[in-house]
Design a protein around this motif. Structure first.
Motif, PDB file in Angstrom:
ATOM      1  N   TYR A  87       6.772  15.714  -8.210  1.00  0.00           N
ATOM      2  CA  TYR A  87       6.203  17.061  -8.025  1.00  0.00           C
ATOM      3  C   TYR A  87       7.316  18.088  -7.822  1.00  0.00           C
ATOM      4  O   TYR A  87       7.322  19.161  -8.453  1.00  0.00           O
ATOM      5  N   GLU A  88       8.279  17.760  -6.954  1.00  0.00           N
ATOM      6  CA  GLU A  88       9.385  18.680  -6.709  1.00  0.00           C
ATOM      7  C   GLU A  88      10.263  18.842  -7.939  1.00  0.00           C
ATOM      8  O   GLU A  88      10.698  19.962  -8.273  1.00  0.00           O
ATOM      9  N   VAL A  89      10.526  17.759  -8.626  1.00  0.00           N
ATOM     10  CA  VAL A  89      11.362  17.828  -9.825  1.00  0.00           C
ATOM     11  C   VAL A  89      10.671  18.643 -10.909  1.00  0.00           C
ATOM     12  O   VAL A  89      11.287  19.499 -11.563  1.00  0.00           O
ATOM     13  N   ALA A  90       9.385  18.382 -11.108  1.00  0.00           N
ATOM     14  CA  ALA A  90       8.639  19.110 -12.140  1.00  0.00           C
ATOM     15  C   ALA A  90       8.598  20.608 -11.834  1.00  0.00           C
ATOM     16  O   ALA A  90       8.728  21.449 -12.741  1.00  0.00           O
ATOM     17  N   LYS A  91       8.429  20.972 -10.576  1.00  0.00           N
ATOM     18  CA  LYS A  91       8.451  22.397 -10.209  1.00  0.00           C
ATOM     19  C   LYS A  91       9.811  23.013 -10.510  1.00  0.00           C
ATOM     20  O   LYS A  91       9.895  24.136 -11.020  1.00  0.00           O
ATOM     21  N   SER A  92      10.869  22.277 -10.195  1.00  0.00           N
ATOM     22  CA  SER A  92      12.213  22.809 -10.437  1.00  0.00           C
ATOM     23  C   SER A  92      12.488  23.002 -11.919  1.00  0.00           C
ATOM     24  O   SER A  92      13.321  23.837 -12.298  1.00  0.00           O
ATOM     25  N   GLN A  93      11.772  22.252 -12.753  1.00  0.00           N
ATOM     26  CA  GLN A  93      11.942  22.360 -14.201  1.00  0.00           C
ATOM     27  C   GLN A  93      10.929  23.309 -14.833  1.00  0.00           C
ATOM     28  O   GLN A  93      10.859  23.423 -16.058  1.00  0.00           O
ATOM     29  N   GLY A  94      10.120  23.952 -13.993  1.00  0.00           N
ATOM     30  CA  GLY A  94       9.165  24.932 -14.489  1.00  0.00           C
ATOM     31  C   GLY A  94       7.976  24.339 -15.212  1.00  0.00           C
ATOM     32  O   GLY A  94       7.367  25.011 -16.066  1.00  0.00           O
ATOM     33  N   GLU A  95       7.596  23.122 -14.898  1.00  0.00           N
ATOM     34  CA  GLU A  95       6.472  22.474 -15.578  1.00  0.00           C
ATOM     35  C   GLU A  95       5.141  23.044 -15.093  1.00  0.00           C
ATOM     36  O   GLU A  95       4.926  23.210 -13.897  1.00  0.00           O
ATOM     37  N   ASP A  96       4.240  23.319 -16.025  1.00  0.00           N
ATOM     38  CA  ASP A  96       2.932  23.869 -15.679  1.00  0.00           C
ATOM     39  C   ASP A  96       2.022  22.860 -15.004  1.00  0.00           C
ATOM     40  O   ASP A  96       1.081  23.230 -14.301  1.00  0.00           O
ATOM     41  N   ASP A  97       2.266  21.578 -15.247  1.00  0.00           N
ATOM     42  CA  ASP A  97       1.364  20.554 -14.735  1.00  0.00           C
ATOM     43  C   ASP A  97       1.938  19.803 -13.522  1.00  0.00           C
ATOM     44  O   ASP A  97       1.527  18.681 -13.225  1.00  0.00           O
ATOM     45  N   ALA A  98       2.861  20.432 -12.815  1.00  0.00           N
ATOM     46  CA  ALA A  98       3.503  19.760 -11.680  1.00  0.00           C
ATOM     47  C   ALA A  98       2.490  19.324 -10.630  1.00  0.00           C
ATOM     48  O   ALA A  98       2.668  18.298  -9.964  1.00  0.00           O
ATOM     49  N   GLU A  99       1.410  20.073 -10.503  1.00  0.00           N
ATOM     50  CA  GLU A  99       0.438  19.798  -9.445  1.00  0.00           C
ATOM     51  C   GLU A  99      -0.213  18.421  -9.580  1.00  0.00           C
ATOM     52  O   GLU A  99      -0.690  17.849  -8.596  1.00  0.00           O
ATOM     53  N   LYS A 100      -0.212  17.862 -10.781  1.00  0.00           N
ATOM     54  CA  LYS A 100      -0.859  16.561 -10.973  1.00  0.00           C
ATOM     55  C   LYS A 100      -0.180  15.473 -10.140  1.00  0.00           C
ATOM     56  O   LYS A 100      -0.836  14.536  -9.667  1.00  0.00           O
ATOM     57  N   TYR A 101       1.119  15.595  -9.957  1.00  0.00           N
ATOM     58  CA  TYR A 101       1.847  14.603  -9.162  1.00  0.00           C
ATOM     59  C   TYR A 101       1.449  14.717  -7.689  1.00  0.00           C
ATOM     60  O   TYR A 101       1.222  13.702  -7.011  1.00  0.00           O
ATOM     61  N   PHE A 102       1.370  15.970  -7.214  1.00  0.00           N
ATOM     62  CA  PHE A 102       0.980  16.166  -5.818  1.00  0.00           C
ATOM     63  C   PHE A 102      -0.424  15.641  -5.574  1.00  0.00           C
ATOM     64  O   PHE A 102      -0.676  14.965  -4.563  1.00  0.00           O
ATOM     65  N   GLN A 103      -1.334  15.927  -6.473  1.00  0.00           N
ATOM     66  CA  GLN A 103      -2.715  15.500  -6.284  1.00  0.00           C
ATOM     67  C   GLN A 103      -2.834  13.989  -6.252  1.00  0.00           C
ATOM     68  O   GLN A 103      -3.602  13.425  -5.463  1.00  0.00           O
ATOM     69  N   ALA A 104      -2.061  13.313  -7.110  1.00  0.00           N
ATOM     70  CA  ALA A 104      -2.092  11.848  -7.112  1.00  0.00           C
ATOM     71  C   ALA A 104      -1.609  11.294  -5.781  1.00  0.00           C
ATOM     72  O   ALA A 104      -2.183  10.337  -5.236  1.00  0.00           O
ATOM     73  N   ALA A 105      -0.549  11.888  -5.235  1.00  0.00           N
ATOM     74  CA  ALA A 105      -0.029  11.441  -3.936  1.00  0.00           C
ATOM     75  C   ALA A 105      -1.032  11.719  -2.821  1.00  0.00           C
ATOM     76  O   ALA A 105      -1.244  10.878  -1.931  1.00  0.00           O
ATOM     77  N   TYR A 106      -1.650  12.894  -2.876  1.00  0.00           N
ATOM     78  CA  TYR A 106      -2.646  13.251  -1.854  1.00  0.00           C
ATOM     79  C   TYR A 106      -3.823  12.279  -1.874  1.00  0.00           C
ATOM     80  O   TYR A 106      -4.243  11.771  -0.831  1.00  0.00           O
TER      81      TYR A 106
ATOM     82  N   PRO B 298       0.828  -1.213   0.000  1.00  0.00           N
ATOM     83  CA  PRO B 298       0.000   0.000   0.000  1.00  0.00           C
ATOM     84  C   PRO B 298       0.860   1.260   0.000  1.00  0.00           C
ATOM     85  O   PRO B 298       1.805   1.376   0.778  1.00  0.00           O
ATOM     86  N   GLY B 299       0.526   2.199  -0.863  1.00  0.00           N
ATOM     87  CA  GLY B 299       1.191   3.497  -0.867  1.00  0.00           C
ATOM     88  C   GLY B 299       2.487   3.559  -1.624  1.00  0.00           C
ATOM     89  O   GLY B 299       3.247   4.532  -1.489  1.00  0.00           O
ATOM     90  N   HIS B 300       2.759   2.589  -2.486  1.00  0.00           N
ATOM     91  CA  HIS B 300       4.056   2.571  -3.171  1.00  0.00           C
ATOM     92  C   HIS B 300       4.248   3.748  -4.125  1.00  0.00           C
ATOM     93  O   HIS B 300       5.379   4.066  -4.506  1.00  0.00           O
ATOM     94  N   SER B 301       3.164   4.423  -4.524  1.00  0.00           N
ATOM     95  CA  SER B 301       3.284   5.533  -5.474  1.00  0.00           C
ATOM     96  C   SER B 301       3.356   6.895  -4.793  1.00  0.00           C
ATOM     97  O   SER B 301       3.562   7.910  -5.471  1.00  0.00           O
ATOM     98  N   VAL B 302       3.193   6.959  -3.470  1.00  0.00           N
ATOM     99  CA  VAL B 302       3.089   8.248  -2.789  1.00  0.00           C
ATOM    100  C   VAL B 302       4.386   9.039  -2.862  1.00  0.00           C
ATOM    101  O   VAL B 302       4.424  10.172  -3.366  1.00  0.00           O
ATOM    102  N   ILE B 303       5.465   8.498  -2.335  1.00  0.00           N
ATOM    103  CA  ILE B 303       6.730   9.237  -2.328  1.00  0.00           C
ATOM    104  C   ILE B 303       7.214   9.521  -3.756  1.00  0.00           C
ATOM    105  O   ILE B 303       7.636  10.651  -4.043  1.00  0.00           O
ATOM    106  N   PRO B 304       7.181   8.552  -4.675  1.00  0.00           N
ATOM    107  CA  PRO B 304       7.605   8.871  -6.046  1.00  0.00           C
ATOM    108  C   PRO B 304       6.823  10.026  -6.668  1.00  0.00           C
ATOM    109  O   PRO B 304       7.403  10.879  -7.357  1.00  0.00           O
ATOM    110  N   ASN B 305       5.507  10.102  -6.447  1.00  0.00           N
ATOM    111  CA  ASN B 305       4.743  11.219  -6.998  1.00  0.00           C
ATOM    112  C   ASN B 305       5.130  12.533  -6.353  1.00  0.00           C
ATOM    113  O   ASN B 305       5.220  13.569  -7.037  1.00  0.00           O
ATOM    114  N   LEU B 306       5.378  12.535  -5.059  1.00  0.00           N
ATOM    115  CA  LEU B 306       5.800  13.772  -4.400  1.00  0.00           C
ATOM    116  C   LEU B 306       7.183  14.200  -4.863  1.00  0.00           C
ATOM    117  O   LEU B 306       7.471  15.402  -4.976  1.00  0.00           O
ATOM    118  N   MET B 307       8.043  13.241  -5.136  1.00  0.00           N
ATOM    119  CA  MET B 307       9.363  13.590  -5.667  1.00  0.00           C
ATOM    120  C   MET B 307       9.252  14.147  -7.077  1.00  0.00           C
ATOM    121  O   MET B 307       9.937  15.115  -7.434  1.00  0.00           O
TER     122      MET B 307
END
Length: 771
Positions: free
Chosen positions: A446-465, A435-444
């Motif tokens: 999210y951080e990588v996508a933000k650092s790269q200026g991606e407009d859709d970074a929030e999708k990773y956070f929402q999936a983890a949430y 259970p929860g194997h995708s949580v940390i990878p999606n949050l990571m």
């Protein structure tokens, strides 16, 4: 390896040969015993006076009767330990009440499997000879039609579960290697009941240096913290333990280099063998759920200086140096710098194989998120091409729902491989879908996508949430399949809770702490025993029919994750005892009195008795790899049956070692602390971290003190004393300047300075306002 059904045929051959050699088994049924009389019985229902235990009492005139309304009548006979059952006897009450249609079953992987189905039976005294022995500690008789039914005896014929090769086990069982100074230190003495005084003796002269009391088979000497390199033994009622040492960071001292050496030797193609193996990509017999990348990244981020200072032993080997069969197995990522730490080279290896072979199973994709997240701390040794190639691959594949055949195996239970999708299916005790194997990878991501200026970074956070929110609402900690039933993958779940809680405190789902507290209470409720050992369920010690070595080794990672959320209090005190107890369990504080590694006496400082045997061959070919965790006590060894000896499956597996890697990472993070204080014109930096491994050598560490504007001052920290786990550095305040060694840093009134140790989500930081 993995204790799968595929292993059973080979195991039967092995144990039969072993029994024949030791004289415990001869052809035919001459030496069989009706083992039921040593067991216990339970049933679906029973009428008063006709309870289940009547089928195991050896008397034909006593009966078990199911209830009149029982629609699914069954009775189970459970033995004290697993043994090889070769024949099953079913005695009916009389010729007029023979049960005609039923199944005989044994338990494997937490599920019942048919041994034999019987239909049209007319025999009052039926003997069922099995085509091959069944290794089990329980057999179930289940009727094919509704009751009521009656049964006189359920007889299990085979060999007594005592192993003549079992050695006499010491009455006092300790961590054979040693204990960490200033931490919990306990031992077990299950045969010394009641309240028994014990003494700690210093070797070689046997001088008494400590007194304590064993209570209900457990002793505690956590307050004994000698600053010495002497060996010690515990003595009580004339019995002595194996000798052990006590020192700062002792466990880290004897395992850190070994952990790296294991991962190096277990590499596919480049480790201790160059053979191409099935179920293997970067690691031999690693399958798709070995958690190697996240274990190595977590380990490095938790204690980077310890790995930076290690001797470099690995060199890059080009794929072109190998025959055609090896082409494109690795090499898509450009090579690392020769001076990279070995652990960084292993992190690179794992990512390189995944990218080179275009592995797109959801677990394999998720692992690569750790590589991207750790990039800022790895990039000094790796070409930028590495990041760009991995990031482009994950952007393309992250939401891909299907999987290519070359990326998966027969153990794949994933309904889909889109990592943004909600994951509601739980894996089995194989450990393949925690259970929860995708949580940390999606949050990571999210951080990588933000650092790269991606407009859709929030999708990773929402999936983890969404995933963590589902876990809070739906996981039932009382059901072992959500915890210990995930075997060596259990740590994934609690680590997901901890990561979200600490990294996103303002955005995490509600009720995290409450959910974790409930997990802690269940774990504690199943741990009141001689060994401080968390059981699988109130009835079972370990997952039925499995080699659970990795669960024991990985459980501390889950515990330290939970403790970081619960903070202080009685729950945390008990949880910390459990965490150390499981590490001690692996080092000999268990019913067998053995370290989990067969070659432990040769490879681990201070170990006196290794595991019974090692598995030769197997998919992983791990027998030549250093620091293999070969086996652990099975359910039938507990609560205290050393006479069982070497019964049950033994074979190392990469997944066991990566679980230990993660426990050591979270242990380092939980026990590390950094402080920054000012007294007059002097600042003091104090870092507690597992860095003092050589008590005869002064360990140094250079950290950076930073101000708000980005200015940096290098400060050298030194051991507070030869046996200290704390390093200290001093900074002078001269006017508006901070001065240390040969450098200085300007500051202004009200400026803030910070210092940290550990990296990324494993960072510990201290801050001080300069007024």
């Amino acid at each position: 390896m993995n204790s799968t059904v595929d292993n059973w045929n080979n195991y039967y051959k092995y144990i039969l040969v072993a029994l024949a050699v030791t004289g415990l088994m001869t052809p035919g049924h001459g030496q069989e015993n009706n083992l039921s009389r040593t067991g216990t019985a339970s049933s679906s229902t029973a009428i008063a006076g006709y309870e289940a235990d009547r089928v195991a009492d050896g008397k034909e005139n006593t009966l078990w009767k199911s209830g009149d309304d029982d629609r699914n009548p069954w009775v189970i006979v459970r033995l004290p330990g697993a043994t090889e059952i070769v024949r099953i006897g079913v005695r009916s009450v009389d010729a007029g009440r023979v049960v005609t249609d039923f199944s005989l079953q044994f338990m494997h992987n937490g599920k019942w499997h048919d041994v034999r189905k019987i239909s049209g039976n007319t025999e009052k005294d039926l003997k069922v000879d099995l085509d091959k022995p069944v290794l089990s500690d329980r057999i179930r008789f289940i009727a094919s039609a509704a009751g009521p039914i009656a049964l006189a005896e359920l007889e299990l014929f085979g060999q007594a579960y005592v192993d003549s090769s079992a050695m006499v086990v010491k009455k006092i069982l300790v961590n054979q290697s040693g204990y960490n100074l200033n931490h919990i230190k306990r031992f077990s003495a299950p045969d010394l009941s009641g309240q028994v005084g014990f003494q700690i003796l210093e070797l070689p002269d046997g001088r008494e240096v400590y007194q304590g009391e064993i209570q209900n088979g457990v002793g505690d000497f956590s307050d004994f913290d000698p600053e010495s390199e002497k060996e010690y033994v515990i003595e009580a009622r004339g019995h002595r333990s194996f000798p052990f040492r006590i020192g700062p960071n002792w466990l880290e001292r004897v395992t850190y280099r070994n952990m790296v050496d294991f991962m190096a030797g277990a590499r596919h193609y480049l480790g201790t063998t160059d053979q191409i193996r099935p179920l293997s990509w970067a690691w031999r017999d690693g399958d798709f759920f070995n958690w190697a990348q996240q274990s190595l990244v977590s380990l490095y981020l938790s204690n980077p200086a310890a790995f930076d200072r290690m001797e470099r032993t690995l060199q890059y080997v080009p794929n072109e140096d190998f025959p055609e069969d090896y082409r494109r197995k690795w090499g898509a990522l450009e090579p690392y710098a020769p001076d990279a730490p070995d652990i960084v080279k292993l992190i690179h290896w794992d990512a390189d194989v995944k990218i080179s072979q275009e592995l797109d199973h959801e677990m394999q994709k998720a692992e690569l998120a750790y590589f991207l997240y750790a990039w800022p701390y790895l990039k000094q040794w790796l070409p930028r091409q590495n990041f760009d190639r991995v990031y482009a691959y994950l952007k393309e594949k992250w939401s891909k729902n299907d999987v290519e055949e070359h990326s998966t195996t027969k153990y794949d239970l994933s309904p889909g491989h889109d990592l943004l999708a909600l994951k509601t299916k739980l894996g089995t005790t194989k450990g393949e879908l925690p259970p929860g194997h995708s949580v940390i990878p999606n949050l990571m991501m999210y951080e990588v996508a933000k650092s790269q200026g991606e407009d859709d970074a929030e999708k990773y956070f929402q999936a983890a949430y969404d995933q963590l929110d589902w876990m809070i609402k739906n996981l039932d900690w009382e059901d072992p399949i959500t915890t210990k039933g995930q075997r060596m993958s259990e740590h994934i779940t609690m680590r997901a809770f901890a990561y979200f809680f600490h990294e996103y405190p303002g955005r995490a789902p509600d009720r995290i702490r409450d959910k974790v507290e409930k997990w802690a209470r269940v774990a504690i409720s199943r741990s009141d025993n001689f060994w401080d050992f968390r059981k699988y369920s109130p009835e079972d010690w370990t997952p039925p029919s499995w080699n659970e070595t990795g669960n024991v080794l990985g459980f501390p990672a889950a515990v330290f994750s939970a403790m970081g959320i619960l903070e202080n209090g009685p729950l945390c005190k008990r949880l910390e005892v459990l965490a150390w107890a499981h590490l001690e369990n692996a080092f000999g504080r268990n019913p067998t009195g053995r370290h989990f590694s067969y070659r432990g006496t040769k490879e681990i400082e201070g170990v006196d008795l290794g595991w019974y045997s090692t598995h030769k061959g197997g998919i992983g070919l791990l027998e030549k790899v250093r620091f293999v965790f070969d086996g652990s006590p099975k359910s039938f060894h507990y609560p205290n049956h050393p006479e069982v000896g070497n019964l049950g499956w033994t074979e190392g597996w990469v997944q066991f070692n990566t679980a230990f890697n993660l426990s050591m990472a979270y242990l380092a993070n939980y026990n590390s602390n950094i402080s920054l204080n000012r007294e007059g014109d002097e600042l003091t930096i104090a870092l507690k971290a597992p860095l003092n491994f050589d008590y005869g050598k002064e360990e140094l560490l250079e950290l950076e003190l930073k101000n708000k504007s980005g200015g940096k001052l290098k400060v050298v920290l030194r051991e507070a004393s030869p046996y200290s786990d704390t390093l200290v550095g001093k900074v002078k305040v001269h006017g508006k300047k901070l001065v240390a060694d040969d450098g200085e840093l300007q500051f202004s009134e009200g400026d803030t300075v910070t210092v940290s140790y550990g990296l990324g989500f494993m960072k510990n930081e201290a801050e001080l306002r300069l007024d």
